[in-house]
Design a protein around this motif. Sequence first.
Motif, PDB file in Angstrom:
ATOM      1  N   VAL A  74       4.724 -11.221  53.725  1.00 30.84           N
ATOM      2  CA  VAL A  74       3.292 -11.538  53.853  1.00 30.84           C
ATOM      3  C   VAL A  74       2.475 -10.516  53.065  1.00 30.84           C
ATOM      4  N   GLN A  75       2.833  -9.240  53.214  1.00 27.68           N
ATOM      5  CA  GLN A  75       2.065  -8.202  52.518  1.00 27.68           C
ATOM      6  C   GLN A  75       2.221  -8.316  51.001  1.00 27.68           C
ATOM      7  N   LYS A  76       3.433  -8.615  50.551  1.00 29.03           N
ATOM      8  CA  LYS A  76       3.637  -8.793  49.106  1.00 29.03           C
ATOM      9  C   LYS A  76       2.804  -9.969  48.603  1.00 29.03           C
ATOM     10  N   ALA A  77       2.828 -11.048  49.380  1.00 32.57           N
ATOM     11  CA  ALA A  77       2.089 -12.257  48.970  1.00 32.57           C
ATOM     12  C   ALA A  77       0.588 -11.966  48.895  1.00 32.57           C
ATOM     13  N   LEU A  78       0.081 -11.234  49.867  1.00 34.67           N
ATOM     14  CA  LEU A  78      -1.358 -10.957  49.889  1.00 34.67           C
ATOM     15  C   LEU A  78      -1.774 -10.021  48.750  1.00 34.67           C
ATOM     16  N   GLU A  79      -0.819  -9.278  48.228  1.00 37.50           N
ATOM     17  CA  GLU A  79      -1.121  -8.409  47.084  1.00 37.50           C
ATOM     18  C   GLU A  79      -0.888  -9.117  45.747  1.00 37.50           C
ATOM     19  N   THR A  80      -0.385 -10.341  45.808  1.00 35.57           N
ATOM     20  CA  THR A  80      -0.114 -11.089  44.572  1.00 35.57           C
ATOM     21  C   THR A  80      -1.402 -11.712  44.045  1.00 35.57           C
ATOM     22  N   THR A 112      24.372 -18.504  59.314  1.00 38.77           N
ATOM     23  CA  THR A 112      25.197 -19.638  58.870  1.00 38.77           C
ATOM     24  C   THR A 112      24.784 -20.083  57.468  1.00 38.77           C
ATOM     25  N   ALA A 113      23.807 -19.387  56.884  1.00 33.58           N
ATOM     26  CA  ALA A 113      23.268 -19.729  55.553  1.00 33.58           C
ATOM     27  C   ALA A 113      22.545 -21.069  55.548  1.00 33.58           C
ATOM     28  N   THR A 114      22.256 -21.590  56.752  1.00 31.73           N
ATOM     29  CA  THR A 114      21.446 -22.800  56.828  1.00 31.73           C
ATOM     30  C   THR A 114      20.049 -22.505  56.266  1.00 31.73           C
ATOM     31  N   TRP A 115      19.601 -21.289  56.506  1.00 40.79           N
ATOM     32  CA  TRP A 115      18.259 -20.894  56.070  1.00 40.79           C
ATOM     33  C   TRP A 115      18.324 -19.494  55.439  1.00 40.79           C
ATOM     34  N   PRO A 116      18.685 -19.404  54.155  1.00 45.58           N
ATOM     35  CA  PRO A 116      18.807 -18.093  53.517  1.00 45.58           C
ATOM     36  C   PRO A 116      17.440 -17.402  53.384  1.00 45.58           C
ATOM     37  N   LEU A 117      17.457 -16.094  53.479  1.00 47.38           N
ATOM     38  CA  LEU A 117      16.229 -15.319  53.317  1.00 47.38           C
ATOM     39  C   LEU A 117      16.182 -14.779  51.893  1.00 47.38           C
ATOM     40  N   PHE A 118      15.199 -15.219  51.136  1.00 48.57           N
ATOM     41  CA  PHE A 118      15.093 -14.758  49.742  1.00 48.57           C
ATOM     42  C   PHE A 118      13.636 -14.807  49.300  1.00 48.57           C
ATOM     43  N   GLU A 119      13.413 -14.182  48.154  1.00 52.50           N
ATOM     44  CA  GLU A 119      12.072 -14.277  47.572  1.00 52.50           C
ATOM     45  C   GLU A 119      12.202 -14.513  46.072  1.00 52.50           C
ATOM     46  N   VAL A 120      11.158 -15.092  45.508  1.00 50.49           N
ATOM     47  CA  VAL A 120      11.146 -15.391  44.082  1.00 50.49           C
ATOM     48  C   VAL A 120       9.847 -14.825  43.519  1.00 50.49           C
ATOM     49  N   VAL A 121       9.993 -13.731  42.772  1.00 51.76           N
ATOM     50  CA  VAL A 121       8.821 -13.073  42.198  1.00 51.76           C
ATOM     51  C   VAL A 121       8.776 -13.395  40.713  1.00 51.76           C
ATOM     52  N   ASN A 122       7.731 -14.056  40.296  1.00 55.74           N
ATOM     53  CA  ASN A 122       7.591 -14.483  38.892  1.00 55.74           C
ATOM     54  C   ASN A 122       8.856 -15.180  38.383  1.00 55.74           C
ATOM     55  N   GLY A 123       9.412 -16.017  39.196  1.00 61.80           N
ATOM     56  CA  GLY A 123      10.576 -16.801  38.781  1.00 61.80           C
ATOM     57  C   GLY A 123      11.917 -16.123  39.022  1.00 61.80           C
ATOM     58  N   ASN A 124      11.909 -14.849  39.405  1.00 57.94           N
ATOM     59  CA  ASN A 124      13.159 -14.121  39.624  1.00 57.94           C
ATOM     60  C   ASN A 124      13.566 -14.128  41.083  1.00 57.94           C
TER      61      ASN A 124
END
Lengths: 311, 400
Positions: free
Chosen positions: A203-209, A242-254
């Motif tokens: 959330v904090q990263k998103a709000l600083e984007t 179970t990898a049903t819902w992986p936790l990841f982020e995509v910053v500028n496509g990465n």
Amino acid sequence: MAPINLKELAKSEERIASGHRLCTGCGPAIMLRQLMLAAKDYNLAIANATCCVEISTVVYPYSSWKVSWYHNAFENAAAIASGVESAYKALKRRGAIGDDFRFIAIGGDGGTYDIGFQALSGMAERGHRVLYICYDNNAYMNTGIQRSGATPLGAWTTTSHAGEAKSGKQQTRKDLTQIMVAHGMPYVAQSAVGYWRDFMTKVQKALETDGPSFINVLAPCWRGWRFDTSQTLELGKVAVETATWPLFEVVNGNYKMTHTPRERRPVTDYLKIQGRFSHIMKPGQEELLAAWQKDVDDRWERLQKLISISQ
Amino acid sequence: MVKEQVKGTVVGVTGDGAAADAMRQIDPDVVAAYPITPQTEIVERFAEYVADGKVNTELVAVESEHSALSACCGASAAGARVMTCTASQGLALMHEMLYIASGNRLPIIMPMVNRTISAPINIHGDHSDSMGSRDASWIQLYCRDAQEVYDTTIQAVRVAEDQRVMLPVMVCLDGFMVSHDMEWVEMLPDEEVKQFIGPMRPVINLLDKDNPISIGALALPPVFFEHKVSMIRALEGAKSVIKEVADEYGALTGRQYGLVEPYLMDDAEVAIVVMSSAAGTTRTVVDVLRDQGVKAGVLRIRSFRPFPKDEVVQALRGVRAVAVMDRASSPGAVAAPIFSEVASAMYGEEARPKLVNYVFGLGGRDLPMEQVASVYERLQNVVSTGEVGPVLTYLGLRDG
């Protein structure tokens, strides 16, 4: 950005007041409190789609919100937020307001994956600086557990019954997070209730984007998923393990994993603890179970490939 | 203080162009709009003004009319002066949000270019679109020509934002007949418009950090009714504000508008009640009839919502036969929308005129003067024979 400090958080003002009407053990309620704490340093204007969070937090003449909040309709939170953010830009340019604001839109999976998808796509394409939070509880819970584009394969809902002829939802879920990545947004992430630090940091990263951002949060609903109210966080954890819902982020496509389970547990660990899947845990459903596992495996592999080609 | 009348600049412009120029002079904080025939020229021209730096507006080129009005609601709730514009299917797509904009008491201004509603698809003008939104608690002002479009768009800002009103306004103009017709329009100097509308003083403001507000609460049966009725009363009360603003504008420009526009009604024995550009054709026919000694008149309704009951009753009192002409139908109803309003308004009058209804011009079909003349002819027959005949007639319909 300093890492989140639990001691400090405990002393922070809660900007979503208790006394709202969300259920005991409500996943979205946990998400909401963490969202508001993560955003504690900002002036906020919130656009809330019609959903459980909306209907339960503002019942005239009461409101749980200590920040500006606007509910208009079900399918247009992203368009409402686009308008609020545009007004802010215009009024700032004209010198009519001085204060800095951040804009957050909140919707459930019904209001985001399905009926509100066009407005969300438009908001992302136009580049409004809005954080859109989808709390995904896998069905239309506000109207009483009807299937959505986020409902997983085989799940029972009140519009995808487990009967003699059909065994729950016949289709797999839409991968909205990837669709939002395809919009070229600078920040997209997936998180889950049960991983508070992961979610709040995002959330904090998103709000600083400086641009549009999107976080898809898995928010278990005991009413719709059929589990005990004490198990909400556990459900989020098993979904991730179970990898049903992986936790990841995509910053500028990465792409980047933000949490990798030490060992991937079989999806049956996730399915067997939810009443909505009880019919597919019975003998004779092996094919459906195999399809479930394969779907998770395929999505996981695609995600790992995307991570491997990221800078 | 009485202001001196101001001399404007006369330019040749279409109805759409007149709306766009009024928008340029209003210079709203936010415009969120989606193009649709025959409104497109408004959006295009306004986008040009944005590109050329002639306005300081944040233009949101949204992905649908649904989002156009949604973004307007968001921006208006954030305390901005907000405009959009649409037509036909676009208005239909906004339908849900129309009610929310008024229910949230957001003073959004919307030039609305009247075009029929599909199916069959047709891009031409009739009032089916805005008539379908007549219970959305928006103020609906219908304009006769491009000059009135310009004048009304400016006045609408004052009416909508008046704290006694706080409701959105549609400024309706006939598709193609007005939107694309080039006319002479007298425009005020930019500074005069700025002064006339004054600064936005938001009542509802999401961007006031010291006073956070929650808008759009769930209102259950113990409170819902009262919320609705307070909105309905504000719409009713908007009549006096529309008149006040029109009077002030009249003093400034010499162009006077009211809730209705009566033409030779004082001694009229037969009259047509009509809205928008068809009133111009009807007036021309009345002039011809007057030369022939027929006591004919026209009552144009400018404000359909709120409906000017008192003004209509006063204008039609003493008239012997009246034809209400609707450029829309209300399928399955007794008659078309304006007729129903007029009949309701007149019902309590002891000496009410004989009333007939004509539906005309659907899908943009022309209204020739001969057809208008035939209506007056029938009204004269009604007066002389006392026989009314069918209430509802389709004028200009090719039968068989």
